[in-house]
Write a protein that holds these residues in place. Structure first.
Motif, PDB file in Angstrom:
ATOM      1  N   ASN A 127     -51.018  -2.775 -82.622  1.00 28.49           N
ATOM      2  CA  ASN A 127     -52.233  -3.130 -81.903  1.00 28.49           C
ATOM      3  C   ASN A 127     -53.473  -2.452 -82.475  1.00 28.49           C
ATOM      4  OD1 ASN A 127     -53.588  -4.317 -79.476  1.00 28.49           O
ATOM      5  ND2 ASN A 127     -53.881  -2.169 -78.957  1.00 28.49           N
ATOM      6  N   PHE A 128     -53.405  -1.145 -82.689  1.00 27.23           N
ATOM      7  CA  PHE A 128     -54.603  -0.411 -83.073  1.00 27.23           C
ATOM      8  C   PHE A 128     -55.001  -0.652 -84.523  1.00 27.23           C
ATOM      9  CE2 PHE A 128     -52.938   1.990 -79.386  1.00 27.23           C
ATOM     10  CZ  PHE A 128     -54.003   1.775 -78.552  1.00 27.23           C
ATOM     11  N   SER A 129     -54.036  -0.853 -85.403  1.00 21.20           N
ATOM     12  CA  SER A 129     -54.404  -1.193 -86.781  1.00 21.20           C
ATOM     13  C   SER A 129     -55.040  -2.575 -86.827  1.00 21.20           C
ATOM     14  CB  SER A 129     -53.191  -1.114 -87.713  1.00 21.20           C
ATOM     15  OG  SER A 129     -52.121  -1.905 -87.244  1.00 21.20           O
ATOM     16  N   GLY A 130     -54.611  -3.461 -85.914  1.00 23.52           N
ATOM     17  CA  GLY A 130     -55.244  -4.771 -85.816  1.00 23.52           C
ATOM     18  C   GLY A 130     -56.681  -4.675 -85.334  1.00 23.52           C
ATOM     19  N   ILE A 131     -56.918  -3.822 -84.344  1.00 22.66           N
ATOM     20  CA  ILE A 131     -58.283  -3.608 -83.853  1.00 22.66           C
ATOM     21  C   ILE A 131     -59.149  -2.988 -84.948  1.00 22.66           C
ATOM     22  CG2 ILE A 131     -59.688  -2.345 -82.185  1.00 22.66           C
ATOM     23  CD1 ILE A 131     -57.337  -2.535 -80.230  1.00 22.66           C
ATOM     24  N   ALA A 132     -58.570  -2.045 -85.689  1.00 28.86           N
ATOM     25  CA  ALA A 132     -59.310  -1.403 -86.775  1.00 28.86           C
ATOM     26  C   ALA A 132     -59.730  -2.423 -87.826  1.00 28.86           C
ATOM     27  CB  ALA A 132     -58.459  -0.306 -87.409  1.00 28.86           C
ATOM     28  N   ALA A 133     -58.831  -3.350 -88.160  1.00 31.91           N
ATOM     29  CA  ALA A 133     -59.155  -4.378 -89.157  1.00 31.91           C
ATOM     30  C   ALA A 133     -60.276  -5.287 -88.669  1.00 31.91           C
ATOM     31  CB  ALA A 133     -57.907  -5.187 -89.487  1.00 31.91           C
ATOM     32  N   LYS A 134     -60.236  -5.670 -87.396  1.00 35.24           N
ATOM     33  CA  LYS A 134     -61.292  -6.528 -86.836  1.00 35.24           C
ATOM     34  C   LYS A 134     -62.630  -5.804 -86.825  1.00 35.24           C
ATOM     35  CE  LYS A 134     -58.210  -9.260 -83.876  1.00 35.24           C
ATOM     36  NZ  LYS A 134     -57.821  -9.572 -82.469  1.00 35.24           N
ATOM     37  N   GLU A 135     -62.616  -4.514 -86.527  1.00 36.84           N
ATOM     38  CA  GLU A 135     -63.857  -3.740 -86.530  1.00 36.84           C
ATOM     39  C   GLU A 135     -64.438  -3.659 -87.937  1.00 36.84           C
ATOM     40  OE1 GLU A 135     -66.800  -1.410 -84.432  1.00 36.84           O
ATOM     41  OE2 GLU A 135     -65.241  -2.803 -83.802  1.00 36.84           O
ATOM     42  N   ALA A 136     -63.565  -3.439 -88.920  1.00 39.57           N
ATOM     43  CA  ALA A 136     -64.021  -3.315 -90.307  1.00 39.57           C
ATOM     44  C   ALA A 136     -64.638  -4.610 -90.814  1.00 39.57           C
ATOM     45  CB  ALA A 136     -62.856  -2.899 -91.201  1.00 39.57           C
ATOM     46  N   ALA A 137     -64.145  -5.735 -90.302  1.00 42.11           N
ATOM     47  CA  ALA A 137     -64.643  -7.041 -90.746  1.00 42.11           C
ATOM     48  C   ALA A 137     -66.113  -7.258 -90.379  1.00 42.11           C
ATOM     49  CB  ALA A 137     -63.789  -8.154 -90.162  1.00 42.11           C
ATOM     50  N   LYS A 138     -66.651  -6.408 -89.489  1.00 42.57           N
ATOM     51  CA  LYS A 138     -68.079  -6.492 -89.161  1.00 42.57           C
ATOM     52  C   LYS A 138     -68.956  -5.983 -90.305  1.00 42.57           C
ATOM     53  CE  LYS A 138     -67.267  -5.611 -84.205  1.00 42.57           C
ATOM     54  NZ  LYS A 138     -67.523  -4.661 -83.084  1.00 42.57           N
ATOM     55  N   TYR A 139     -68.354  -5.201 -91.207  1.00 43.34           N
ATOM     56  CA  TYR A 139     -69.138  -4.498 -92.214  1.00 43.34           C
ATOM     57  C   TYR A 139     -68.807  -4.908 -93.648  1.00 43.34           C
ATOM     58  CZ  TYR A 139     -69.576  -1.709 -88.001  1.00 43.34           C
ATOM     59  OH  TYR A 139     -69.782  -1.312 -86.706  1.00 43.34           O
TER      60      TYR A 139
END
Length: 387
Positions: A127-139
């Protein structure tokens, strides 16, 4: 059917409780807390903090009242940082930062500091690595090096299963997946691409070759301190590359320059971190923590591997030593198990909603007696429900 772990006498743990009243155990002192975080802390640490709560070292003030610019807290801060570096073997090439915002803030801090508007590769194993990937996609552009969602994150990829995009600014993975009970047992090869690792659930539970990592970060509330502190170990060669829009409290370079004192730090949590690290050192360091995590997890996995009613979530080769996840054949039976555990003072064993079933989080501060108590209950529960 099962070998007795460590020769524990069935029901021995019940001595921690008062006699039954209306079928429910009345707690006499502390319970066995299997929560995933905020999680169990060493009892001796809590007692020391209690003894110093009103007046830290006779100064007449609590640590929660000390100025973060004063000499008393400066000593607390420096000692905690030095002990962290010594225990984890942090080389001079890296800096230890005390930050805030949990691992969730680091999901943004990492790409803001390292991506440079380019791309990065993420292994999504929970779950958290998935959230991290989505957050990174903003940048910037995110390449998925592995996606374990197809089997509900039961598996950790081997090296040959990783597809790390050439030219990535970094490769990110989560060492231990708290919700799903899986963990990496190796450090991936990346061909020179800096490695960023979320170690929130296993930091300080075993030795780590820090030199292999560009950034290690961890929310402290699972294994080393109360909630409110995030530790980041940053290769200083990667700092100073942040994009212009990076908030200063998320800038690794600014935090390095200010020795984590850019703003008021989480003073109490840093103090507690220092006490926990002192406890780890007194117990024998990370080699001893590693031996204990192996012993604790082996006790529970032995029950699961000999059971006819429990179904482990993680594949055998992907199992976590920090979070043991399992279920029975029905949600009703799972609920009965959790309720019965609570009556025995085995608290917070209900699984996360994304997985269901049960989860036993067995971090550094969990005594082996607590794990043996849970194992005994698991066996007794099975005897009462196996046809």
């Amino acid at each position: 059917m099962y070998p007795e772990p460590g020769g524990i006498r069935p029901g021995a743990y019940s001595a921690r409780f008062h006699a039954r009243r209306g079928g429910v155990f009345r707690l006499s002192e502390r319970v066995y807390n299997f929560a995933a975080g905020p999680a169990v802390l060493p009892e001796s640490v809590l007692k020391k903090a209690q003894s110093e709560l009103l007046s830290y070292h006779g100064c007449g003030m609590s640590v929660m009242e000390l100025s973060h610019r004063g000499s008393e807290f400066a000593e607390i801060h420096a000692a905690a940082k030095e002990r962290f570096k010594r225990l984890l073997g942090v080389p001079d090439t890296h800096e230890v930062l005390f930050m805030q915002g949990g691992a969730t803030a680091q999901f943004a801090a990492v790409p803001l500091n390292l991506m440079g508007g380019g791309s990065a590769s993420y292994a999504v194993t929970g779950n958290f690595s998935g959230i991290a990937a989505k957050e990174a996609a903003k940048y910037g552009a995110v390449s998925t090096a592995y996606d374990g969602s197809g089997d509900n994150f039961r598996h950790i990829p081997r090296q040959e299963e990783l597809d790390i995009a050439p030219g990535s600014a970094y490769f990110h993975y989560c060492a231990n997946n708290t919700i799903f009970g899986t963990a990496w047992d190796y450090v991936p090869e990346t061909g020179g691409i800096p490695i960023v690792c979320d170690m929130s659930s296993e930091i300080m539970s075993h030795p780590v070759d820090v030199s292999k990592y560009g950034v290690i970060y961890a929310g402290a509330q699972k294994n080393i301190a109360p909630a409110g502190l995030t530790v980041a170990v940053v290769d200083k060669r990667l700092a100073g590359r942040e994009c212009a829009a990076t908030p200063q409290v998320l800038s690794y370079q600014k935090m390095i320059d200010k020795d984590s004192m850019l703003n008021t730090p989480p003073c109490w949590c840093i103090y507690m971190l220092g006490l926990v690290l002192e406890w780890i050192e007194e117990q024998g360091g990370l080699e001893e923590m590693d031996a204990r995590r192996r012993e604790r997890s082996a006790i529970l996995y032995d029950v699961l591997d000999n059971s006819k009613i429990y179904l482990p979530h993680a594949e055998r080769t992907s199992r976590s030593m920090m979070n043991v996840t399992f279920r029975t054949a029905s949600a009703e039976l799972d609920a009965e198990f959790v309720a019965g555990a609570k009556k025995r003072g085995l608290m917070n064993v209900k699984g996360h909603r994304l997985v269901g079933g049960m989860r036993a989080s067995i971090y550094n501060a969990m005594p082996v007696e607590g794990v043996r108590a849970l194992a005994e209950y698991m066996k007794e529960f099975e005897v009462g429900h196996h046809a």
